[in-house]
Design an enzyme around this catalytic site. Structure first.
Site, PDB file in Angstrom:
ATOM      1  N   HIS A  77      -1.674  -0.530   5.090  1.00  0.00           N
ATOM      2  CA  HIS A  77      -2.395  -1.606   6.142  1.00  0.00           C
ATOM      3  C   HIS A  77      -1.947  -1.228   7.558  1.00  0.00           C
ATOM      4  O   HIS A  77      -1.517  -2.233   8.376  1.00  0.00           O
ATOM      5  CB  HIS A  77      -1.712  -2.908   5.964  1.00  0.00           C
ATOM      6  CG  HIS A  77      -2.208  -3.539   4.374  1.00  0.00           C
ATOM      7  ND1 HIS A  77      -3.337  -4.075   4.354  1.00  0.00           N
ATOM      8  CD2 HIS A  77      -1.770  -3.464   3.191  1.00  0.00           C
ATOM      9  CE1 HIS A  77      -3.497  -4.457   3.192  1.00  0.00           C
ATOM     10  NE2 HIS A  77      -2.605  -4.368   2.483  1.00  0.00           N
ATOM     11  N   ASP A 117       2.882  -3.812   0.547  1.00  0.00           N
ATOM     12  CA  ASP A 117       2.060  -4.019  -0.345  1.00  0.00           C
ATOM     13  C   ASP A 117       0.874  -3.042  -0.231  1.00  0.00           C
ATOM     14  O   ASP A 117       0.485  -2.552   0.536  1.00  0.00           O
ATOM     15  CB  ASP A 117       1.707  -5.401  -0.484  1.00  0.00           C
ATOM     16  CG  ASP A 117       0.958  -5.730   0.890  1.00  0.00           C
ATOM     17  OD1 ASP A 117       1.158  -5.328   1.858  1.00  0.00           O
ATOM     18  OD2 ASP A 117      -0.015  -6.172   0.852  1.00  0.00           O
ATOM     19  N   GLU A 118       0.289  -2.897  -1.454  1.00  0.00           N
ATOM     20  CA  GLU A 118      -1.128  -2.284  -1.485  1.00  0.00           C
ATOM     21  C   GLU A 118      -1.182  -0.732  -0.820  1.00  0.00           C
ATOM     22  O   GLU A 118      -1.938  -0.679   0.136  1.00  0.00           O
ATOM     23  CB  GLU A 118      -2.415  -3.268  -0.744  1.00  0.00           C
ATOM     24  CG  GLU A 118      -2.447  -4.586  -1.600  1.00  0.00           C
ATOM     25  CD  GLU A 118      -3.588  -5.517  -1.114  1.00  0.00           C
ATOM     26  OE1 GLU A 118      -3.985  -6.236  -1.668  1.00  0.00           O
ATOM     27  OE2 GLU A 118      -3.518  -5.375   0.269  1.00  0.00           O
ATOM     28  N   VAL A 119      -0.392  -0.042  -1.141  1.00  0.00           N
ATOM     29  CA  VAL A 119      -0.225   1.313  -0.664  1.00  0.00           C
ATOM     30  C   VAL A 119      -0.982   2.207  -1.489  1.00  0.00           C
ATOM     31  O   VAL A 119      -0.759   2.571  -2.567  1.00  0.00           O
ATOM     32  CB  VAL A 119       1.302   1.626  -0.630  1.00  0.00           C
ATOM     33  CG1 VAL A 119       1.300   3.214  -0.187  1.00  0.00           C
ATOM     34  CG2 VAL A 119       2.285   0.433   0.296  1.00  0.00           C
ATOM     35  N   ASP A 120      -2.322   2.484  -0.832  1.00  0.00           N
ATOM     36  CA  ASP A 120      -3.198   3.387  -1.631  1.00  0.00           C
ATOM     37  C   ASP A 120      -2.719   4.868  -1.131  1.00  0.00           C
ATOM     38  O   ASP A 120      -3.057   5.090   0.015  1.00  0.00           O
ATOM     39  CB  ASP A 120      -4.593   2.951  -1.151  1.00  0.00           C
ATOM     40  CG  ASP A 120      -5.615   3.956  -1.742  1.00  0.00           C
ATOM     41  OD1 ASP A 120      -5.398   4.834  -2.478  1.00  0.00           O
ATOM     42  OD2 ASP A 120      -6.924   3.537  -1.709  1.00  0.00           O
TER      43      ASP A 120
END
Length: 341
Positions: free
Chosen positions: A265, A318-321
């Site tokens: 993000h 969070d949400e580490v692609d």
């Protein structure tokens, strides 16, 4: 969302205030104190309600208590002209506040308990607040304001059901509300209004989600180009804005928890510093193979420590692609191919 949420919290506070002030109604204080007893007599709050600090060990050098008392009086008077006659009425002349601790530094886990008593008789009649810290006293003043109502017939402020004895402390040390200025910029006056609304409900942590992939609106002195990632030139916060928000909140017993989201993000970071991106076409998570990335994070946290005094900071996570890491050769090599086999 924040203005709507602010109105909701304010409405709940006003509803509970009105309910507590109605004869024969329920005791709808918000939030409901741990222990409440009441009587049956109506008092009338003096137009020039006085603050007494007799018997306190607290010096109020920052005017935290005095300012809170003035705000409380403004709340109970509701901008009405208090022009009725008090002749023959039992008058509540003032509020005596006794704070035991001289410490006025807001810390997580600070004692926020209080005892509020409003006698039915006396000469003069004074409500009394006892608290270990000034922050407990602030909650007591908020509760006191909810006992009051404006009497449209007499033209004065009333208080039903004296004598009152209220003993209270929070059930939870962390009572938070989150605002997200990364996805929706909020002008400073709106954030100030949110803090005001939190006080009505005795919330004590403003979780300020400042930065995300959509925008980076806070100026960081160590790396000033980071705020190039703001939505626009005018939709930014200076460090002095942040200091003002923190100090305003602290005087009202509200901690400010700052959040930046790393390493995912973080697309907005590279607008000012493109080397933070894995590549121009693959912009997040942050390039963890670049030493500069960690220098920037260290600079942000260093600048944060000078502004945000709360013991916690939120780093997202969070949400580490990791797709950009696996498709960028230098990052894949730095991380190690075994991660992806």
């Amino acid at each position: 969302m924040a203005p709507a949420l602010m109105r909701l919290v304010l409405a709940l506070a006003v509803v509970s205030c009105c309910a507590a002030g109605q004869p024969g109604g329920r005791v709808d204080l918000w939030p409901m104190p741990a222990s409440v007893t009441r009587g049956a007599r109506t008092l009338y709050v003096a137009r020039d309600l006085r603050l007494s600090t007799a018997g306190t060990g607290y010096k109020d050098g920052k005017a935290i208590l005095a300012d809170a008392f003035r705000r409380m009086v403004a709340v109970i008077q509701l901008d009405h002209a208090i022009n009725g006659s008090y002749h023959g009425l039992p008058v509540l002349a003032g509020v005596n506040v006794a704070v035991r601790s001289p410490d006025d530094e807001l810390k997580f886990g600070v004692d926020e308990s209080y005892k509020l008593t409003v006698p039915a008789t006396g000469n003069p009649i004074y409500a009394r607040i006892e608290a270990q810290t000034v922050f407990g006293a602030l909650h007591a003043l908020e509760t006191f304001s909810q006992l009051c109502y404006f009497d449209f017939v007499l033209g004065v402020t009333g208080l039903h059901w004296a004598p009152w004895t209220i003993v209270d402390k929070p059930r939870f040390p962390y009572r938070g509300l989150l605002i997200d200025t990364a996805r929706h910029y909020l002008p400073v006056p709106v954030i100030i209004s949110v803090i005001d609304s939190m006080v009505y409900s005795k919330l004590n942590v403003l979780h300020w989600h400042i930065v995300d992939e959509q925008s980076f609106p806070l100026e960081i002195p160590s790396y000033p180009k980071l705020s190039n990632g703001a939505y626009s030139y005018s939709e930014k916060y200076t460090i002095n804005d942040a200091i003002h928000i923190v100090q305003y909140a602290e005087k009202r017993g509200v901690n400010v928890l700052a959040e930046i989201d790393v390493p995912g993000h973080a697309g907005s970071w590279g607008v000012g510093y493109p080397s933070l991106w894995p590549s121009a076409t693959c912009q997040q998570p942050l390039d963890v193979s670049n030493d500069f990335t960690f220098k920037v994070i260290d600079g942000i946290l260093s600048d944060f420590s000078k502004v945000f005094k709360f013991k916690f900071v939120h780093l997202g996570g969070d949400e580490v692609d990791t797709s950009c890491w696996t498709t960028t050769p230098r990052i894949k090599s730095w991380v190690g191919s075994t991660w992806y086999e």
